[in-house]
Write an enzyme that holds these catalytic residues in place. Structure first.
Site, PDB file in Angstrom:
ATOM      1  N   LYS A  76       0.860  -1.189   0.000  1.00  0.00           N
ATOM      2  CA  LYS A  76       0.000   0.000   0.000  1.00  0.00           C
ATOM      3  C   LYS A  76       0.892   1.233   0.000  1.00  0.00           C
ATOM      4  O   LYS A  76       1.912   1.266   0.701  1.00  0.00           O
ATOM      5  CB  LYS A  76      -0.894  -0.036   1.253  1.00  0.00           C
ATOM      6  CG  LYS A  76      -1.929   1.088   1.320  1.00  0.00           C
ATOM      7  CD  LYS A  76      -2.835   0.920   2.539  1.00  0.00           C
ATOM      8  CE  LYS A  76      -3.915   1.993   2.609  1.00  0.00           C
ATOM      9  NZ  LYS A  76      -4.807   1.831   3.774  1.00  0.00           N
TER      10      LYS A  76
ATOM     11  N   SER B 278      -9.833   1.869   2.933  1.00  0.00           N
ATOM     12  CA  SER B 278      -8.947   2.635   2.087  1.00  0.00           C
ATOM     13  C   SER B 278      -7.912   1.798   1.333  1.00  0.00           C
ATOM     14  O   SER B 278      -7.317   2.293   0.385  1.00  0.00           O
ATOM     15  CB  SER B 278      -8.205   3.679   2.920  1.00  0.00           C
ATOM     16  OG  SER B 278      -7.309   3.050   3.826  1.00  0.00           O
TER      17      SER B 278
ATOM     18  N   SER C 217     -10.097  -0.404   7.125  1.00  0.00           N
ATOM     19  CA  SER C 217      -9.483  -0.227   5.801  1.00  0.00           C
ATOM     20  C   SER C 217      -8.772  -1.452   5.230  1.00  0.00           C
ATOM     21  O   SER C 217      -8.363  -1.432   4.074  1.00  0.00           O
ATOM     22  CB  SER C 217      -8.497   0.934   5.829  1.00  0.00           C
ATOM     23  OG  SER C 217      -9.188   2.160   5.815  1.00  0.00           O
TER      24      SER C 217
END
Lengths: 96, 486
Positions: free
Chosen positions: B78, B153, B177
């Site tokens: 990420k 997210s 997330s």
């Protein structure tokens, strides 16, 4: 809680955020809606309750010896800076 | 079977058995990214040179007989994790030019475990969102239906693994997330106990809630990767100094006789009936495994979303004050004075949702409102924590849905922040109480995956993973791949 334009301008100033004329009414609406939503916290009875300080019980802030652990990386770090000169970060003149 | 349909654990075994090299594998996944990323927008940065170099090193390690479970296995990170010498944007215009001068501990540890970095995945800006629509780099599409969101997210990580552009990916979870995008894309995602994974080099959103974790194809993969990234780190002041148990080695631990708590509050009005049915079927499987099901109530839990939307914005308004246009990140053109430099750099560099959260946080912390909002929220947080503590005195883990609905359409919830925030109604509690929690796929509703959530007491990652693994031995939802990407 309904915020006014003036309230939002004040919050934006405290947060050091420039908000445009077009953005302002959008934030007046959405921030008012969020505050209204979080007001349901008022329904909880919390008289004697201690506020939570840490998700884990018995955790204390760890301290370390006050000794240098890092070497100097200034040149490398300043490669990400918008403006530097002679190893200094450049900003607009503060004192005339 | 095609290489990309294998789990990370299988790929690691195949490399060590000499069935294929890490180099071959890496080229296979880079090729899939090259062909598929334009459709999904899952990656912000692809790092082919770095990947091939990592793969060469991994192949040499394996040739020398020193390969471990993850040696040579490709991974996507990420874009919230700092990567030395590689663009690290956090999904924001503010960091669109930021080349990190160091590695996050998570990145460093996974590299030491022999993984191969494929690139950096798309995400909601500063991890603030539940649909990956707040990214400066544009929305990510769900591989199961490209008109729908992948969740957020960690939406890029979720889409990348769901479409098998990467076998496994890292993520972070502040209010759901990792788990919510895992649920919406048919993956197994775990957020460990607060303090288990180092936050060093993980760009901060809400420091008392943020935890790094994994988006994977199975509980086994999640266990392997979590084990490699966990552990004490003196560079994170909230890192917990207790040894990491062998998560992968504990997967086959017997689950018979365990007690599962069914949280009554998670099966209320907001839950899509078909999603609820899929979770009920999973509960029947647990019962067949000899697990006792106990219904219980956590009365303060319904207040977790409003509590979160005080605490998280408050912490974010403080954390994001570092972005001032001076030392790194975006700077506006021609600032006329220092105040103008700050306000325009921040006003232009941050997107709408990030500004909304900074302002919410600024307001709840401001003079005269602190007690009414922030202090009140931290007290309610204590009540929620106490609810969990009481529950875990009675049961071993808690189970329920991960998300109230399957993936929704792109744009469906962007106009009303509160509707968007309610996506995390089942996931936020674990963050507020710092608990480990996992989502595992438990069915398809009209062709879209839905997730089952397993929440454990502090440091019970092994138990949470063993429960999910036992479920995955009885079912094959975790092996389903969207048809277009098989």
């Amino acid at each position: 809680m309904t915020l006014t334009r003036r309230d939002v301008e004040n919050i934006a100033h405290l947060a050091r955020l420039r908000i445009t004329e077009e953005e302002l009414p959008v934030y007046v609406g959405s921030l008012s809606r969020i505050l209204e939503f979080i007001e349901q916290l008022g329904s909880a009875s919390t008289g004697e309750v201690e506020p939570m300080a840490h998700p884990l019980e018995d955790q204390v802030q760890r301290l370390r010896a006050d000794e240098p652990t890092e070497t100097d990386h200034r040149d490398r770090y300043q490669q990400n800076a918008p403006a530097v000169e002679a190893g200094l970060y450049i900003v607009p003149k503060v004192i005339e | 079977m095609s290489l990309h349909l294998k789990t990370a654990a299988e790929l690691g075994r195949g490399i060590r058995a000499g069935e294929y090299s890490s180099g071959e594998l890496t080229r296979h996944f880079l090729d899939r990214i090259g062909r598929g990323n334009e459709r999904l927008n899952a990656f912000i940065t692809v790092t082919p040179e770095r990947a091939l170099e990592d793969a060469r090193r991994a192949d040499a390690t394996v040739a020398a007989g020193r390969g471990g479970a993850l040696t040579g296995v490709p991974i996507a990170h990420k874009d919230i994790f700092c990567t030395d010498g590689i663009l690290t944007t956090c999904g924001s215009k503010m960091l669109a030019n930021f080349v990190s001068p160091y590695d996050a501990t998570v990145v460093e540890r996974l590299a030491a475990a022999g993984t191969v970095m494929l690139g950096k995945t798309n995400m909601d800006e500063f991890a603030m969102g539940s649909s990956n629509e707040t990214s400066f780099y544009g929305p990510v599409r769900n591989p199961w239906d490209e008109t729908r969101v992948p969740g957020g997210s960690s939406g890029g990580s979720a889409a990348a693994v769901a479409a098998r552009l990467a076998p496994v990916a890292t993520g972070t979870d502040t209010g759901g997330s990792i788990r919510q995008p895992a649920a919406l894309t048919g993956l197994t995602g775990i957020k460990p106990t607060y303090g288990r994974v180092s936050r060093y080099g993980m760009i901060a959103f809400a420091s008392s809630l943020d935890q790094g974790g994994v988006l994977a194809q199975s509980a086994e993969d999640a266990a392997l990767v979590l084990e490699a990234m966990s552990g004490f780190d003196p560079r994170d002041s909230t890192s917990v100094d207790t040894p990491v148990p062998g998560y992968a080695g504990a997967l086959d631990r017997p689950v018979k006789g365990l007690r599962i708590g069914i949280i009554r509050e998670f099966f209320g009005d907001g839950l899509d009936p078909a999603t609820g049915d899929a979770v009920q079927v999973a509960l029947d499987i647990f019962r067949d495994l000899g697990i006792e099901l106990v219904e219980l109530s956590l009365p303060a839990l319904p207040l977790s979303v409003p509590t979160y939307y005080v605490v998280a914005p408050a912490e974010c308004s403080s954390n994001l004050s570092r972005f001032d246009g001076v030392r790194f990140g975006y700077r506006c053109d021609d600032p006329k004075d220092l105040l103008d430099l700050y306000t325009r750099s921040r006003g232009e560099g941050f997107g709408a949702e990030v500004k909304r959260r900074i302002m919410t946080g600024t307001y709840v912390l401001s003079a005269g409102y602190y007690d009414a909002y922030y202090l009140k929220a931290q007290k309610v947080r204590s009540l929620i924590n106490e609810d969990f503590r009481r529950a875990f005195a009675e049961v071993d883990v808690l189970v329920g849905p991960t998300s109230p609905t399957p993936a929704f359409r792109l744009g469906a919830k962007v106009d009303d922040p509160v509707t968007m925030y309610l996506n995390d109604i089942y996931t936020i509690g674990a963050n507020l109480a710092g608990l480990p929690a996992l989502s595992a796929p438990c069915g398809l509703v009209e062709g879209l995956p839905v997730g089952l959530q397993v929440i454990g007491p502090h440091f019970a990652e092994s138990r949470v993973l063993a429960v999910a693994h036992a479920y995955q031995r009885e079912t094959d939802w975790h092996r389903r791949v969207p048809r277009a990407w098989a």
